[in-house]
Design an enzyme around this catalytic site. Structure first.
Site, PDB file in Angstrom:
ATOM      1  N   HIS A  82       0.850  -1.200   0.000  1.00 26.89           N
ATOM      2  CA  HIS A  82       0.000   0.000   0.000  1.00 26.89           C
ATOM      3  C   HIS A  82       0.884   1.249   0.000  1.00 26.89           C
ATOM      4  CE1 HIS A  82      -4.103   1.765   1.159  1.00 26.89           C
ATOM      5  NE2 HIS A  82      -3.292   2.804   0.949  1.00 26.89           N
ATOM      6  N   HIS A  84       1.725   5.213  -1.979  1.00 28.66           N
ATOM      7  CA  HIS A  84       1.288   6.320  -2.847  1.00 28.66           C
ATOM      8  C   HIS A  84       2.548   7.087  -3.211  1.00 28.66           C
ATOM      9  CE1 HIS A  84      -2.958   5.650  -1.906  1.00 28.66           C
ATOM     10  NE2 HIS A  84      -2.582   5.481  -0.652  1.00 28.66           N
ATOM     11  N   LYS A 203      -8.158  -0.208  -7.292  1.00 26.11           N
ATOM     12  CA  LYS A 203      -8.282   0.310  -5.924  1.00 26.11           C
ATOM     13  C   LYS A 203      -9.635   1.004  -5.807  1.00 26.11           C
ATOM     14  CE  LYS A 203      -7.331   2.288  -1.881  1.00 26.11           C
ATOM     15  NZ  LYS A 203      -6.500   3.477  -1.732  1.00 26.11           N
ATOM     16  N   HIS A 264      -6.413  -0.880   5.423  1.00 23.13           N
ATOM     17  CA  HIS A 264      -6.617  -0.210   6.717  1.00 23.13           C
ATOM     18  C   HIS A 264      -7.288  -1.141   7.725  1.00 23.13           C
ATOM     19  CE1 HIS A 264      -5.394   3.282   4.512  1.00 23.13           C
ATOM     20  NE2 HIS A 264      -6.465   3.239   3.745  1.00 23.13           N
ATOM     21  N   ASP A 336       0.787   2.643   3.536  1.00 23.79           N
ATOM     22  CA  ASP A 336       0.239   3.951   3.135  1.00 23.79           C
ATOM     23  C   ASP A 336       1.341   5.010   3.054  1.00 23.79           C
ATOM     24  OD1 ASP A 336      -1.942   5.269   2.149  1.00 23.79           O
ATOM     25  OD2 ASP A 336      -3.041   5.404   4.028  1.00 23.79           O
TER      26      ASP A 336
END
Ligand SMILES: [Zn+2]
Length: 424
Positions: A82, A84, A203, A264, A336
Site C-alpha cells: 500500500h 502512494h 483500488k 486499513h 500507506d
C-alpha cells in the site's frame, strides 16, 4: 585489418549474447529462509544474466562470489502492498491543490528510488492521479529510472463526495476526482477505463477515510451491489481489487463482494475477521502512520478534522490488528507511504511486533504473504531458484530485532545492485 577487428568484435558479442552473459553471485554470512524461518549460515545465491536465481547453496571452497556480504544477513527484497509514491504528506490538505499531475509524476520518480533504496524491491501503488503511477512503473520497466517492481492502480474508484473524491473546493469549481463512479454499471465502466490506461490492480474506496474532507472513516460509501459489480468486472479482466475500508460494515460488504484485500481494516469486528478467514481475504493494516499523522500531520497541512479522525481510530486499528492476527487472518504488509515520508516504510515492522507479531510473522507479511496477494509467488518474496534475485542485506539479526530492517545497507533488484553500503 580494421574490418577484421570489427568482425571479431561482432563475433565475440554474438557469442556472448548466445551463451548468455555469466550472471553473478552473492555470498551471505546469514540468509533468512522466510518460509521456514531458519537463519542459514554462509550461503551463496547465484543468478543468471536475466536476474533470476539459479541456486541457493552453502558456500563451497574455491569459486569466489562477485559480491561479498559474508558479514551481513540477507533477506528477500521487501514488498509494500500500500504505497502512494506520487504523493507526499503535504499533499493531503489544501497544499495538494497546487501540485499538478506532471509534477506528481516527477515526485513519483524521486520516491520510487527512495523506496527501492530502503529495501522495498516490489510495491503495489494504490491510488495516483492522472495515471502517474503507470508512467513511473513503465519508466522503471524500461530502465529509464530507478525503482521497485510496481503493480499500480491509477486513480482509485469511489463515490461522489467520498474518500476517493476531492472535496476541498466549493461547487463552482466543479472539481471531481478521476476515479468517481456511482452505481454498478458506472463502476464497471470505470474498472474498464483504468485497465485501458494501464492499471494492474483496482483500488476502490469502500468507506470514508481520514485524510478526506467531510466524511467519516466508519461510514459506508460503496454499496455491496457496487462492489460486487467491481469485483466481478475486475476478476473477469484478470485484476485483483484492493478496497480502502476502515468501517465495520464496509469491511464485511467488501469481503462478501469478493474483494481481494481490505486496506486499513481499522474497525474490523469478530464477524469481519471470521469472514476474512472464510473468504481468504487479505487484511492490510497500516499501523505505523498513526504516529506520523498525530506528531507531524498538522505541520504537514493535514486538515484539523483529519487529525481528529486519526485520534479516534489509530489505537483501535492497532488493537484490531492484534486481534485479527491472533485469530489467524491472512495479513500482508502495507504502510500507506506518502501519508508519512517515503523511505520510512520499514518503520512499520517494529509496530507489528509491538502489537503481537513475532519478527518472522512481520517479515512474512512483507515477503511471501505480499507476493501471494500480488499473484507473484513464483517471482518475488523469497530467495529460491526461479525467483528474481531481489535481495537485501542488513547488519544484525532481524529475527531478534526487526528494527534492523530500518537500516538496509544492500539492495539488489533482479541481480542489479541498487545500493551497497557494505562496499564503502
Ligand atoms: Zn492509501
Amino acid at each position: 585489418m580494421r574490418k577484421m577487428f570489427f568482425g571479431l568484435c561482432v563475433w565475440i558479442f554474438v557469442v556472448a549474447v548466445a551463451a548468455g552473459a555469466p550472471g553473478s553471485s552473492v555470498r551471505c554470512g546469514k540468509l533468512l529462509d522466510v518460509r521456514s524461518g531458519q537463519l542459514l549460515s554462509d550461503q551463496v545465491v547465484t543468478f543468471d544474466a536475466d536476474g533470476v536465481i539459479t541456486s541457493v547453496a552453502p558456500a563451497g571452497s574455491g569459486n569466489a562470489s562477485a559480491i561479498d556480504l559474508s558479514k551481513a544477513t540477507c533477506l528477500p527484497g521487501l514488498i509494500d502492498m500500500h504505497t502512494h509514491i506520487t504523493g507526499e504528506p503535504s499533499h493531503s490538505g489544501y497544499g495538494g491543490l497546487g501540485i499538478s499531475v506532471p509534477r506528481q509524476a516527477v515526485i513519483g520518480v524521486k520516491n520510487a528510488r527512495l523506496t527501492l533504496r530502503a529495501g522495498f524491491t516490489t510495491i503495489r501503488n494504490v491510488g495516483a492521479d492522472g495515471f502517474t503511477d503507470v508512467a513511473v512503473r513503465d519508466g522503471i520497466n524500461a530502465g529509464e529510472i530507478e525503482g521497485p517492481r510496481m503493480r499500480v492502480s491509477g486513480p482509485a474508484l469511489g463515490i461522489t463526495g467520498g474518500h476517493c473524491d476531492d472535496n476541498l473546493l466549493p461547487f463552482e469549481y466543479h472539481h471531481i476526482s478521476e476515479g468517481v463512479a456511482d452505481g454498478p454499471w458506472a463502476a464497471r465502466a470505470k474498472v474498464r477505463e483504468v485497465i485501458k490506461y494501464g492499471a494492474d490492480v483496482i483500488k476502490i474506496c469502500a468507506s470514508g477515510g481520514v485524510l478526506s474532507k467531510g466524511d467519516l472513516p466508519g461510514t459506508p460509501q460503496y454499496t455491496l451491489e457496487e462492489m460486487q459489480a467491481i469485483a466481478e468486472e475486475a476478476h473477469k479482466l484478470g485484476r485483483k481489487v484492493a478496497a480502502h475500508a476502515h468501517g465495520t460494515q464496509s469491511i464485511k460488504d467488501a469481503i462478501r463482494a469478493g474483494i481481494d484485500s481490505i486496506e486499513h481494516s481499522s474497525l474490523i469486528d469478530d464477524e469481519g475477521i471470521a469472514l476474512a478467514k472464510q473468504h481468504g481475504t487479505y487484511l492490510v493494516f497500516d499501523i505505523y502512520n498513526d504516529d506520523f499523522i498525530l506528531q507531524h500531520g498538522a505541520q504537514a497541512g493535514m486538515l484539523p478534522e483529519s487529525i481528529e479522525k486519526e485520534k479516534k481510530i489509530g489505537r483501535l486499528q492497532r488493537e484490531n490488528f492484534r486481534k485479527a492476527f491472533q485469530a489467524g487472518a491472512k495479513i500482508a504488509f502495507g504502510t500507506d507511504s506518502g501519508v508519512y515520508p517515503h523511505g520510512d516504510n520499514a518503520k512499520q515492522f517494529g509496530k507489528m511486533v509491538e502489537w503481537g507479531m513475532k519478527p518472522l510473522d512481520a517479515i512474512q507479511a512483507a515477503t511471501i504473504n505480499a507476493a501471494d496477494l500480488l499473484g507473484w509467488s513464483e517471482k518475488v518474496g523469497s530467495l529460491e531458484k526461479g525467483r528474481y534475485a531481489d535481495l537485501i542485506a542488513v547488519d544484525g539479526n532481524p529475527l531478534t530485532d526487526v528494527t534492523v530492517l530500518e537500516n538496509v545497507k544492500f539492495v539488489m533488484k533482479g541481480g542489479a545492485v541498487a545500493r551497497n553500503d557494505f562496499g564503502k
